[in-house]
Design an enzyme around this catalytic site. Structure first.
Site, PDB file in Angstrom:
ATOM      1  N   TRP A   1      49.356  33.981  45.217  1.00 49.03           N
ATOM      2  CA  TRP A   1      49.756  35.142  46.018  1.00 49.03           C
ATOM      3  C   TRP A   1      48.663  35.372  47.076  1.00 49.03           C
ATOM      4  O   TRP A   1      47.480  35.322  46.749  1.00 49.03           O
ATOM      5  CB  TRP A   1      49.902  36.364  45.111  1.00 49.03           C
TER       6      TRP A   1
ATOM      7  N   PHE B   1      47.504  38.830  38.602  1.00 46.82           N
ATOM      8  CA  PHE B   1      47.615  39.289  37.212  1.00 46.82           C
ATOM      9  C   PHE B   1      47.540  38.120  36.230  1.00 46.82           C
ATOM     10  O   PHE B   1      47.052  38.280  35.098  1.00 46.82           O
ATOM     11  CB  PHE B   1      48.928  40.079  37.022  1.00 46.82           C
ATOM     12  N   GLU B   2      48.008  36.949  36.672  1.00 46.51           N
ATOM     13  CA  GLU B   2      47.984  35.765  35.796  1.00 46.51           C
ATOM     14  C   GLU B   2      46.596  35.117  35.724  1.00 46.51           C
ATOM     15  O   GLU B   2      46.387  34.158  34.969  1.00 46.51           O
ATOM     16  CB  GLU B   2      49.010  34.727  36.277  1.00 46.51           C
TER      17      GLU B   2
ATOM     18  N   CYS C   1      43.584  37.781  45.420  1.00 43.06           N
ATOM     19  CA  CYS C   1      43.490  38.744  46.520  1.00 43.06           C
ATOM     20  C   CYS C   1      44.684  39.693  46.427  1.00 43.06           C
ATOM     21  O   CYS C   1      45.829  39.251  46.522  1.00 43.06           O
ATOM     22  CB  CYS C   1      43.500  37.999  47.850  1.00 43.06           C
TER      23      CYS C   1
ATOM     24  N   THR D   1      53.798  50.810  47.316  1.00 37.69           N
ATOM     25  CA  THR D   1      53.962  51.415  45.991  1.00 37.69           C
ATOM     26  C   THR D   1      52.638  51.361  45.225  1.00 37.69           C
ATOM     27  O   THR D   1      51.701  50.686  45.666  1.00 37.69           O
ATOM     28  CB  THR D   1      55.026  50.639  45.171  1.00 37.69           C
TER      29      THR D   1
ATOM     30  N   HIS E   1      51.924  49.648  42.827  1.00 36.72           N
ATOM     31  CA  HIS E   1      51.759  48.337  42.182  1.00 36.72           C
ATOM     32  C   HIS E   1      50.327  47.807  42.342  1.00 36.72           C
ATOM     33  O   HIS E   1      49.746  47.263  41.411  1.00 36.72           O
ATOM     34  CB  HIS E   1      52.749  47.356  42.819  1.00 36.72           C
TER      35      HIS E   1
ATOM     36  N   TYR F   1      34.150  37.252  38.591  1.00 39.24           N
ATOM     37  CA  TYR F   1      35.198  38.119  39.139  1.00 39.24           C
ATOM     38  C   TYR F   1      35.350  37.896  40.650  1.00 39.24           C
ATOM     39  O   TYR F   1      34.576  38.427  41.446  1.00 39.24           O
ATOM     40  CB  TYR F   1      34.791  39.557  38.844  1.00 39.24           C
TER      41      TYR F   1
ATOM     42  N   ARG G   1      36.669  38.937  54.655  1.00 35.60           N
ATOM     43  CA  ARG G   1      35.930  38.506  53.461  1.00 35.60           C
ATOM     44  C   ARG G   1      36.265  37.089  53.019  1.00 35.60           C
ATOM     45  O   ARG G   1      35.816  36.625  51.984  1.00 35.60           O
ATOM     46  CB  ARG G   1      36.219  39.500  52.318  1.00 35.60           C
TER      47      ARG G   1
HETATM   48  C1  DLZ Z   1      53.792  41.568  42.569  1.00 27.79           C
HETATM   49  C2  DLZ Z   1      52.536  41.397  43.340  1.00 27.79           C
HETATM   50  C3  DLZ Z   1      52.257  42.203  44.465  1.00 27.79           C
HETATM   51  C4  DLZ Z   1      53.200  43.270  44.913  1.00 27.79           C
HETATM   52  N1  DLZ Z   1      51.161  42.038  45.193  1.00 27.79           N
HETATM   53  C5  DLZ Z   1      50.272  41.087  44.823  1.00 27.79           C
HETATM   54  C6  DLZ Z   1      49.084  40.906  45.578  1.00 27.79           C
HETATM   55  O1  DLZ Z   1      48.816  41.554  46.595  1.00 27.79           O
HETATM   56  N2  DLZ Z   1      48.220  39.944  45.130  1.00 27.79           N
HETATM   57  C7  DLZ Z   1      48.449  39.179  44.023  1.00 27.79           C
HETATM   58  O2  DLZ Z   1      47.615  38.333  43.678  1.00 27.79           O
HETATM   59  N3  DLZ Z   1      49.580  39.336  43.304  1.00 27.79           N
HETATM   60  C8  DLZ Z   1      50.494  40.258  43.691  1.00 27.79           C
HETATM   61  N4  DLZ Z   1      51.632  40.421  42.968  1.00 27.79           N
HETATM   62  C9  DLZ Z   1      51.928  39.476  41.872  1.00 27.79           C
HETATM   63  C10 DLZ Z   1      51.271  39.852  40.531  1.00 27.79           C
HETATM   64  O3  DLZ Z   1      49.892  39.544  40.513  1.00 27.79           O
HETATM   65  C11 DLZ Z   1      51.956  39.048  39.391  1.00 27.79           C
HETATM   66  O4  DLZ Z   1      51.975  37.687  39.736  1.00 27.79           O
HETATM   67  C12 DLZ Z   1      53.372  39.514  39.148  1.00 27.79           C
HETATM   68  O5  DLZ Z   1      53.411  40.905  38.908  1.00 27.79           O
HETATM   69  C13 DLZ Z   1      54.007  38.774  37.952  1.00 27.79           C
HETATM   70  O6  DLZ Z   1      53.247  39.026  36.767  1.00 27.79           O
END
Ligand code: DLZ
Length: 161
Positions: free
Chosen positions: A31, A66-67, A89, A95, A97, A122, A136
């Site tokens: 992402w 998140f992963e 990043c 939202t 989120h 980190y 950055r």
């Molecule tokens: C869903 C999501 C959103 C909205 N934004 C980001 C982001 O800016 N950076 C990032 O690394 N991941 C984002 N994700 C994805 C979440 O990290 C994750 O992959 C999903 O919620 C599935 O677990």
């Protein structure tokens, strides 16, 4: 933290131990890959510049930040590394989120750091705007990947003296 006074790519080379013979795991979130890949490239180049061999740097990709928690835990469990660098990043959207991902990922990596036998570094950028990420990831404030690599090398040596 990068600031007007601190560039993420600036460090005192004399204070960095050798990375010769060390192995590193790098987990990279796809992402915002424009930024995360730039950080991963900088981390790899910095590790190599300090003596690590390319074949001793294992890179694995995960879909989002998140992963990184699972990815880093997998790396600790399955690869013989001296340190793991987690690179992601998160950029604020419309939202809440952003807050949950930042908080959850930070908490997860912090818990891993406490449990793991090797350091977990980190490398999560938490930005309000894409411009802040740009700055950055090789821009005006250096590259967070370089900072993470230097931190990883120093943390491997932690307690040696
Ligand atoms: C869903 C999501 C959103 C909205 N934004 C980001 C982001 O800016 N950076 C990032 O690394 N991941 C984002 N994700 C994805 C979440 O990290 C994750 O992959 C999903 O919620 C599935 O677990």
């Amino acid at each position: 933290m990068a600031s007007a006074l601190h560039n993420l790519s600036s460090y005192d080379a004399a204070s960095v131990p050798s990375a010769e013979g060390l192995s590193f795991g790098i987990v990279v979130a796809d992402w915002n890959d424009r930024y995360t890949y730039a950080m991963a490239d900088a981390a790899i180049e910095t590790l190599k510049a300090h003596g690590a061999l390319e074949e001793d740097i294992v890179v694995k990709h995960v879909p989002g930040s998140f992963e990184l928690i699972y990815g880093a835990a997998w790396m600790l469990e399955n690869v013989d590394v001296d340190a793991v660098i987690a690179i992601g990043c998160v950029i604020r959207g419309d939202t809440p989120h952003f807050d949950y991902i930042c908080q959850g990922t930070t908490q997860g990596l912090a818990e891993l750091n406490l449990k793991a036998e090797v350091p977990v570094i980190y490398g999560l950028l938490t930005c309000n705007t894409p411009e802040q990420a740009e700055e950055r990831c090789g821009g005006r404030l250096g590259n967070k990947g370089t900072e993470c690599a230097i931190t990883a090398i120093k943390m491997v040596a932690f307690g040696d003296e």
